[in-house]
Design a protein around this motif. Structure first.
Motif, PDB file in Angstrom:
ATOM      1  N   LEU A   4      37.081  36.369  38.994  1.00 32.31           N
ATOM      2  CA  LEU A   4      36.657  37.091  37.803  1.00 32.31           C
ATOM      3  C   LEU A   4      35.644  36.309  36.985  1.00 32.31           C
ATOM      4  CD1 LEU A   4      40.029  38.625  36.620  1.00 32.31           C
ATOM      5  CD2 LEU A   4      38.123  39.778  37.722  1.00 32.31           C
ATOM      6  N   SER A   5      35.589  34.999  37.142  1.00 32.43           N
ATOM      7  CA  SER A   5      34.624  34.184  36.401  1.00 32.43           C
ATOM      8  C   SER A   5      33.266  34.113  37.091  1.00 32.43           C
ATOM      9  CB  SER A   5      35.179  32.773  36.216  1.00 32.43           C
ATOM     10  OG  SER A   5      35.389  32.185  37.490  1.00 32.43           O
ATOM     11  N   SER A   6      33.114  34.779  38.229  1.00 33.46           N
ATOM     12  CA  SER A   6      31.860  34.741  38.972  1.00 33.46           C
ATOM     13  C   SER A   6      30.784  35.550  38.254  1.00 33.46           C
ATOM     14  CB  SER A   6      32.076  35.306  40.375  1.00 33.46           C
ATOM     15  OG  SER A   6      30.841  35.407  41.053  1.00 33.46           O
ATOM     16  N   LEU A   7      29.543  35.100  38.368  1.00 29.09           N
ATOM     17  CA  LEU A   7      28.435  35.813  37.742  1.00 29.09           C
ATOM     18  C   LEU A   7      28.128  37.128  38.452  1.00 29.09           C
ATOM     19  CD1 LEU A   7      26.028  32.851  36.945  1.00 29.09           C
ATOM     20  CD2 LEU A   7      27.519  34.088  35.398  1.00 29.09           C
TER      21      LEU A   7
ATOM     22  N   THR B 249      30.148  39.448  38.976  1.00 29.20           N
ATOM     23  CA  THR B 249      30.934  40.536  38.390  1.00 29.20           C
ATOM     24  C   THR B 249      30.304  41.071  37.111  1.00 29.20           C
ATOM     25  OG1 THR B 249      32.304  38.978  37.158  1.00 29.20           O
ATOM     26  CG2 THR B 249      33.094  39.654  39.337  1.00 29.20           C
ATOM     27  N   ILE B 250      29.229  40.443  36.660  1.00 26.29           N
ATOM     28  CA  ILE B 250      28.538  40.905  35.453  1.00 26.29           C
ATOM     29  C   ILE B 250      27.662  42.092  35.826  1.00 26.29           C
ATOM     30  CG2 ILE B 250      26.881  40.292  33.655  1.00 26.29           C
ATOM     31  CD1 ILE B 250      27.869  37.415  33.925  1.00 26.29           C
ATOM     32  N   THR B 251      27.766  43.151  35.047  1.00 22.52           N
ATOM     33  CA  THR B 251      26.957  44.334  35.327  1.00 22.52           C
ATOM     34  C   THR B 251      25.709  44.329  34.456  1.00 22.52           C
ATOM     35  OG1 THR B 251      28.164  45.631  33.708  1.00 22.52           O
ATOM     36  CG2 THR B 251      28.981  45.674  35.964  1.00 22.52           C
ATOM     37  N   ASP B 252      24.758  45.167  34.824  1.00 25.48           N
ATOM     38  CA  ASP B 252      23.518  45.273  34.077  1.00 25.48           C
ATOM     39  C   ASP B 252      23.232  46.745  33.779  1.00 25.48           C
ATOM     40  OD1 ASP B 252      22.886  46.206  36.535  1.00 25.48           O
ATOM     41  OD2 ASP B 252      21.297  44.779  36.960  1.00 25.48           O
ATOM     42  N   ALA B 253      22.036  47.014  33.295  1.00 18.69           N
ATOM     43  CA  ALA B 253      21.686  48.375  32.908  1.00 18.69           C
ATOM     44  C   ALA B 253      21.534  49.307  34.109  1.00 18.69           C
ATOM     45  CB  ALA B 253      20.380  48.353  32.105  1.00 18.69           C
ATOM     46  N   TYR B 254      21.378  48.761  35.307  1.00 21.02           N
ATOM     47  CA  TYR B 254      21.155  49.583  36.490  1.00 21.02           C
ATOM     48  C   TYR B 254      22.438  49.889  37.261  1.00 21.02           C
ATOM     49  CZ  TYR B 254      16.352  48.359  35.531  1.00 21.02           C
ATOM     50  OH  TYR B 254      15.142  48.198  34.916  1.00 21.02           O
TER      51      TYR B 254
END
Length: 129
Positions: free
Chosen positions: A73-76, A78-83
């Protein structure tokens, strides 16, 4: 096409019958019938045991590979963006996700991390059926 399945069923039934006869009949009876070349009776137990243990090993290996392939869960990643294609869910996100996932195959889209966390790590609440 149905013929192949029927023939496979008959052959497997016949092979299982031969296996049971070989496993339970004493060696003297088999030699009296004329069967002199057969495997040791040890393999009547060892063969099926090895098959079952191989199946268990494959399941554990599959589970382990999936565990290794899952990002923390701390992995980058898993971060979402606008797309990212997020699901358009109702007010109660988890309940709506559970209701939608049981009826049909959902379209390809990203599940919000909040929904994943609540589904995986919520306390011992029972799911409504």
């Amino acid at each position: 096409v149905e013929v192949y399945g029927f023939v496979a069923w008959i052959v497997s039934f016949f092979a299982f019958g031969l296996y049971v006869l070989w496993a339970y009949l004493p060696c003297e009876v088999l030699e009296r019938i004329g069967v002199t070349y057969y495997p040791n009776k040890y393999w009547a137990i060892a063969g099926p045991t090895q098959l079952v243990l191989t199946g268990v090993f494959v399941l554990v290996l599959y589970w382990g590979i999936n565990l290794l392939a899952t990002r923390p869960l701390s992995s980058l990643t898993t971060i979402t963006d606008a797309y990212a294609r997020k699901q358009a869910l109702a007010s109660s996100t988890v309940r709506a996700f559970e209701e939608e996932s049981g009826s049909s195959i959902a379209p390809i889209e990203d599940i919000p991390i909040e929904v994943v966390n609540e589904l995986l790590y919520r306390r011992a609440r029972r799911r409504p059926r």
